[in-house]
Design a protein around this motif. Structure first.
Motif, PDB file in Angstrom:
ATOM      1  N   LEU A  92       0.398  -1.053  -0.385  1.00 43.92           N
ATOM      2  CA  LEU A  92       0.103   0.293   0.236  1.00 43.92           C
ATOM      3  C   LEU A  92       0.779   1.129  -0.207  1.00 43.92           C
ATOM      4  O   LEU A  92       1.519   1.556   1.210  1.00 43.92           O
ATOM      5  CB  LEU A  92      -0.935  -0.065   1.423  1.00 43.92           C
ATOM      6  CG  LEU A  92      -2.110   1.197   0.977  1.00 43.92           C
ATOM      7  CD1 LEU A  92      -2.805   1.183   0.604  1.00 43.92           C
ATOM      8  CD2 LEU A  92      -2.593   1.420   2.525  1.00 43.92           C
ATOM      9  N   ASP A  93       0.489   2.020  -0.928  1.00 46.47           N
ATOM     10  CA  ASP A  93       1.782   3.075  -1.011  1.00 46.47           C
ATOM     11  C   ASP A  93       0.742   4.399  -0.022  1.00 46.47           C
ATOM     12  O   ASP A  93      -0.490   4.858   0.420  1.00 46.47           O
ATOM     13  CB  ASP A  93       1.481   3.656  -2.369  1.00 46.47           C
ATOM     14  CG  ASP A  93       1.799   4.953  -2.610  1.00 46.47           C
ATOM     15  OD1 ASP A  93       2.600   5.319  -1.836  1.00 46.47           O
ATOM     16  OD2 ASP A  93       1.613   6.199  -4.104  1.00 46.47           O
ATOM     17  N   THR A  94       1.732   5.034   1.136  1.00 46.82           N
ATOM     18  CA  THR A  94       1.035   5.129   2.257  1.00 46.82           C
ATOM     19  C   THR A  94       0.852   6.721   2.087  1.00 46.82           C
ATOM     20  O   THR A  94       0.438   8.033   2.594  1.00 46.82           O
ATOM     21  CB  THR A  94       2.174   5.127   3.508  1.00 46.82           C
ATOM     22  OG1 THR A  94       3.458   5.189   3.305  1.00 46.82           O
ATOM     23  CG2 THR A  94       1.963   3.755   3.675  1.00 46.82           C
ATOM     24  N   THR A  95       1.965   7.059   0.655  1.00 46.23           N
ATOM     25  CA  THR A  95       1.953   8.710  -0.078  1.00 46.23           C
ATOM     26  C   THR A  95       0.344   8.751  -0.762  1.00 46.23           C
ATOM     27  O   THR A  95       0.447  10.193  -1.078  1.00 46.23           O
ATOM     28  CB  THR A  95       3.344   8.897  -0.597  1.00 46.23           C
ATOM     29  OG1 THR A  95       2.977   8.037  -1.688  1.00 46.23           O
ATOM     30  CG2 THR A  95       4.220   8.205   0.162  1.00 46.23           C
ATOM     31  N   ARG A  96      -0.389   8.453  -0.800  1.00 41.53           N
ATOM     32  CA  ARG A  96      -1.533   8.554  -1.703  1.00 41.53           C
ATOM     33  C   ARG A  96      -2.517   9.596  -0.385  1.00 41.53           C
ATOM     34  O   ARG A  96      -2.357   9.431   0.314  1.00 41.53           O
ATOM     35  CB  ARG A  96      -2.518   7.571  -2.411  1.00 41.53           C
ATOM     36  CG  ARG A  96      -1.474   6.278  -3.125  1.00 41.53           C
ATOM     37  CD  ARG A  96      -2.477   5.419  -3.263  1.00 41.53           C
ATOM     38  NE  ARG A  96      -3.637   4.940  -2.832  1.00 41.53           N
ATOM     39  CZ  ARG A  96      -4.912   3.870  -3.343  1.00 41.53           C
ATOM     40  NH1 ARG A  96      -3.912   2.754  -2.635  1.00 41.53           N
ATOM     41  NH2 ARG A  96      -5.875   3.585  -2.939  1.00 41.53           N
ATOM     42  N   PRO A  97      -2.907  10.716  -1.331  1.00 41.66           N
ATOM     43  CA  PRO A  97      -3.911  11.180  -0.855  1.00 41.66           C
ATOM     44  C   PRO A  97      -5.377  10.349   0.080  1.00 41.66           C
ATOM     45  O   PRO A  97      -5.515  10.634   1.385  1.00 41.66           O
ATOM     46  CB  PRO A  97      -4.209  12.629  -1.541  1.00 41.66           C
ATOM     47  CG  PRO A  97      -3.299  12.030  -2.429  1.00 41.66           C
ATOM     48  CD  PRO A  97      -3.073  11.206  -2.939  1.00 41.66           C
ATOM     49  N   ASP A  98      -5.870   9.498  -0.552  1.00 49.03           N
ATOM     50  CA  ASP A  98      -6.626   9.104   0.208  1.00 49.03           C
ATOM     51  C   ASP A  98      -6.389   8.053   1.090  1.00 49.03           C
ATOM     52  O   ASP A  98      -7.077   7.998   2.433  1.00 49.03           O
ATOM     53  CB  ASP A  98      -7.685   7.876  -1.227  1.00 49.03           C
ATOM     54  CG  ASP A  98      -6.931   7.013  -1.732  1.00 49.03           C
ATOM     55  OD1 ASP A  98      -5.999   7.188  -1.401  1.00 49.03           O
ATOM     56  OD2 ASP A  98      -7.299   6.371  -1.683  1.00 49.03           O
ATOM     57  N   ALA A 102      -7.982   8.826   4.831  1.00 48.39           N
ATOM     58  CA  ALA A 102      -7.640   7.698   5.921  1.00 48.39           C
ATOM     59  C   ALA A 102      -7.248   7.159   7.118  1.00 48.39           C
ATOM     60  O   ALA A 102      -7.672   7.017   8.214  1.00 48.39           O
ATOM     61  CB  ALA A 102      -8.161   5.899   4.814  1.00 48.39           C
ATOM     62  N   VAL A 103      -5.588   7.835   7.200  1.00 48.88           N
ATOM     63  CA  VAL A 103      -5.584   7.091   8.233  1.00 48.88           C
ATOM     64  C   VAL A 103      -6.346   8.571   9.259  1.00 48.88           C
ATOM     65  O   VAL A 103      -5.750   8.494  10.356  1.00 48.88           O
ATOM     66  CB  VAL A 103      -3.895   7.423   8.448  1.00 48.88           C
ATOM     67  CG1 VAL A 103      -2.535   7.442   9.055  1.00 48.88           C
ATOM     68  CG2 VAL A 103      -3.275   6.109   7.296  1.00 48.88           C
ATOM     69  N   SER A 124     -12.354  -1.445  -7.709  1.00 53.15           N
ATOM     70  CA  SER A 124     -12.132  -2.043  -7.796  1.00 53.15           C
ATOM     71  C   SER A 124     -11.401  -1.814  -6.695  1.00 53.15           C
ATOM     72  O   SER A 124     -11.463  -3.279  -5.846  1.00 53.15           O
ATOM     73  CB  SER A 124     -10.841  -2.288  -9.158  1.00 53.15           C
ATOM     74  OG  SER A 124      -9.863  -0.993  -8.498  1.00 53.15           O
ATOM     75  N   SER A 125     -11.338  -1.331  -5.608  1.00 52.10           N
ATOM     76  CA  SER A 125     -11.308  -1.366  -3.824  1.00 52.10           C
ATOM     77  C   SER A 125     -11.684  -0.066  -3.378  1.00 52.10           C
ATOM     78  O   SER A 125     -11.700   0.956  -3.414  1.00 52.10           O
ATOM     79  CB  SER A 125      -9.454  -1.051  -3.869  1.00 52.10           C
ATOM     80  OG  SER A 125      -8.481  -0.045  -4.430  1.00 52.10           O
ATOM     81  N   VAL A 126     -11.553  -0.556  -2.198  1.00 51.12           N
ATOM     82  CA  VAL A 126     -11.993   0.460  -1.001  1.00 51.12           C
ATOM     83  C   VAL A 126     -11.097   0.615   0.005  1.00 51.12           C
ATOM     84  O   VAL A 126     -10.540  -0.609   0.293  1.00 51.12           O
ATOM     85  CB  VAL A 126     -13.441   0.143  -0.865  1.00 51.12           C
ATOM     86  CG1 VAL A 126     -14.489   1.070  -1.726  1.00 51.12           C
ATOM     87  CG2 VAL A 126     -14.068  -1.652   0.189  1.00 51.12           C
ATOM     88  N   LEU A 127     -11.239   1.889   0.747  1.00 53.12           N
ATOM     89  CA  LEU A 127      -9.855   1.608   2.195  1.00 53.12           C
ATOM     90  C   LEU A 127     -10.894   1.729   3.860  1.00 53.12           C
ATOM     91  O   LEU A 127     -12.273   1.418   3.753  1.00 53.12           O
ATOM     92  CB  LEU A 127      -9.672   2.876   2.100  1.00 53.12           C
ATOM     93  CG  LEU A 127      -8.770   3.636   0.853  1.00 53.12           C
ATOM     94  CD1 LEU A 127      -7.828   4.667   0.768  1.00 53.12           C
ATOM     95  CD2 LEU A 127      -6.925   2.204   0.706  1.00 53.12           C
TER      96      LEU A 127
END
Length: 471
Positions: A92-98, A102-103, A124-127
């Motif tokens: 998981l790319d932790t630099t993604r804004p979404d 979520a964090v 295709s995916s959800v957090l």
């Protein structure tokens, strides 16, 4: 009619099937979304509890569990502490804004919003986010990038099954509806054919004796419709028999009167040579009455023949030629009557052939021109026009005489009816004969008032078709 009944049944069945299958499809999507959310929420809670139990010295165990989850399920996951520092991450790319959003939400003790329903076109995916810790104390956060591929595939398969079931139901309903509509409509179709055959006997169709029989199954269809069909057949037969008997009576009576009238006329002519001078006027009046009665009998025979249905034949005549011939024939009579006849120029390139026997057209034109000669009056104008369009050859004969009052126009084609403005000798059968002759070939007679005075008679004759049928 059967097609309309079938369409109505199919529309109703389609609405019912769609009202059941569409909610079922969405119900499948919501149920699959609920299971998906429960599974991923349970996984996030597991890692949150694992993170809350292990201190910094247990980060190795957390990283091992995170990597194992990613390798088994193919979903990225990240675990952070209360300051947002990453304790473990995999796939998981932790630099993604979404992901960062979520964090941040989980650190504020907010769980991520799950899907309310899954469709084949869902993301295709959800957090999925879960806070670490309980109560008001948040010690970190867990975020899982949950894949919806399996859920979307399950929903697509479920929708396919529902759609196939709906199509199968509609196909079954179509077969049942076709059989049901045939059962219900068959007697009505036979009744409609009978009505058409019955009506054509009085207009331009073949006579009933030569018409093809209408086959009906008395054991097919609803009982009420079958009873109606039988009642109509009985009524139609009675009307046909009564009409045929009426025509035979008129024809037989007219035929029976012709010979006595002819003999009476001969006797009156012989007697006229010996009548004394004082009885000459009475003898003349008697002769005129006999002539008038003979004219009525002759017109009744013509009317009976005109109202008798005949088989349609491919008979044509040139309306313009026949009209010119009859105008020339009546020219001396119209001159004696003091009428001025105007014949409008016709288009030489147009086709003026009509589907009508020439002798019938001659009889119709003679009747109309005779009326104009008798009733238009001296000094009146008679305008004659012939034109052709796609469906009809129209002959229009208009005069500037006294005409007919508006209340009498609808009765002008009735037998023995004479307008109040008509004077002189007449039988009242001329336009009735014209009406019967033109309806027999599928044409139309129109009689209208002319402004400021006079009468317009139009003959709308069916155009001749080269293929042998009416255009």
């Amino acid at each position: 009619m059967r097609r309309r009944v079938l369409v109505v049944l199919m529309i109703y069945s389609t609405v019912v099937v769609l009202s059941l299958s569409v909610p079922l499809g969405f119900l499948l999507g919501r149920e699959r979304a609920q299971r998906f959310g429960e599974n991923r929420a349970a996984a996030a809670t597991y890692f949150a509890e694992l993170s809350s139990r292990e201190d910094e010295s247990g980060d190795a165990r957390i990283r091992e569990s995170v990597q194992r989850y990613n390798s088994v399920y193919g979903e990225g996951i990240v675990v952070v502490d209360r300051t947002g520092e990453i304790r473990a991450a995999s796939g998981l790319d932790t630099t993604r804004p979404d992901v960062q959003q979520a964090v941040a939400g989980a650190l504020r003790n907010q769980r991520g919003r799950l899907l309310s329903s899954v469709t084949p076109w869902s993301p295709s995916s959800v957090l999925v986010a879960a806070p670490v810790g309980g109560g008001t104390q948040v010690d970190g956060a867990v975020v899982i990038a949950a894949s919806t591929d399996a859920a979307r595939r399950d929903v697509a398969v479920g929708w396919t099954v529902v759609a196939a079931g709906a199509v199968l139901i509609l196909a079954t309903v179509a077969v049942i509806a076709a059989a049901l509509s045939r059962w219900v409509v068959r007697p009505l179709t036979a009744l409609s054919m009978r009505v058409t055959s019955f009506g054509s006997a009085f207009h331009d169709g073949p006579p009933l004796d030569d018409a093809p029989p209408v086959e009906t199954d008395v054991h097919v269809g609803p009982p009420e419709v079958r009873a109606l069909s039988r009642a109509f057949d009985a009524m139609a037969e009675n009307v046909e028999n009564a009409t045929a008997a009426q025509r035979r009576l008129v024809a037989d009576t007219a035929h029976a009167l012709r010979n006595p009238l002819a003999a009476l006329r001969i006797r009156l002519d012989v007697l006229g040579m010996r009548v004394p001078e004082s009885a000459i006027e009475a003898h003349l009046r008697t002769t005129l009455e006999v002539d008038r009665l003979d004219s009525v009998v002759e017109d009744l025979l013509v009317l009976a023949a005109a109202e008798t249905p005949t088989l349609r034949r491919n008979i044509e005549c040139d309306v313009r030629f026949v009209l010119a011939d009859r105008v020339q024939f009546w020219s001396s009579a119209t001159t004696v009557a003091g009428l001025t006849v105007h014949v409008a120029d016709s288009d030489p390139a147009a086709d003026y052939r009509a589907e009508i026997p020439e002798e019938d057209l001659v009889r119709m034109l003679d009747a109309i021109l005779s009326n104009a000669t008798k009733y238009a009056g001296p000094g009146a104008d008679v305008d004659i026009e012939c034109r052709a369009d796609a469906d009809h050859v129209t002959v229009s004969i208009a005069d500037t005489g006294p005409g007919v009052i508006a209340g009498e126009l609808p009765m002008i084609v009735d037998r023995f009816f004479r307008a109040s403005s008509a004077h002189g000798v007449g039988t009242g059968l001329g336009l009735a004969i014209v009406h019967a002759l033109i309806e027999r070939v599928g044409g139309r007679l129109e009689v209208d008032a002319r402004r400021p005075s006079g009468l317009i008679v139009r003959l709308l004759l069916p155009r001749h078709d080269e293929t042998g049928s009416l255009s």
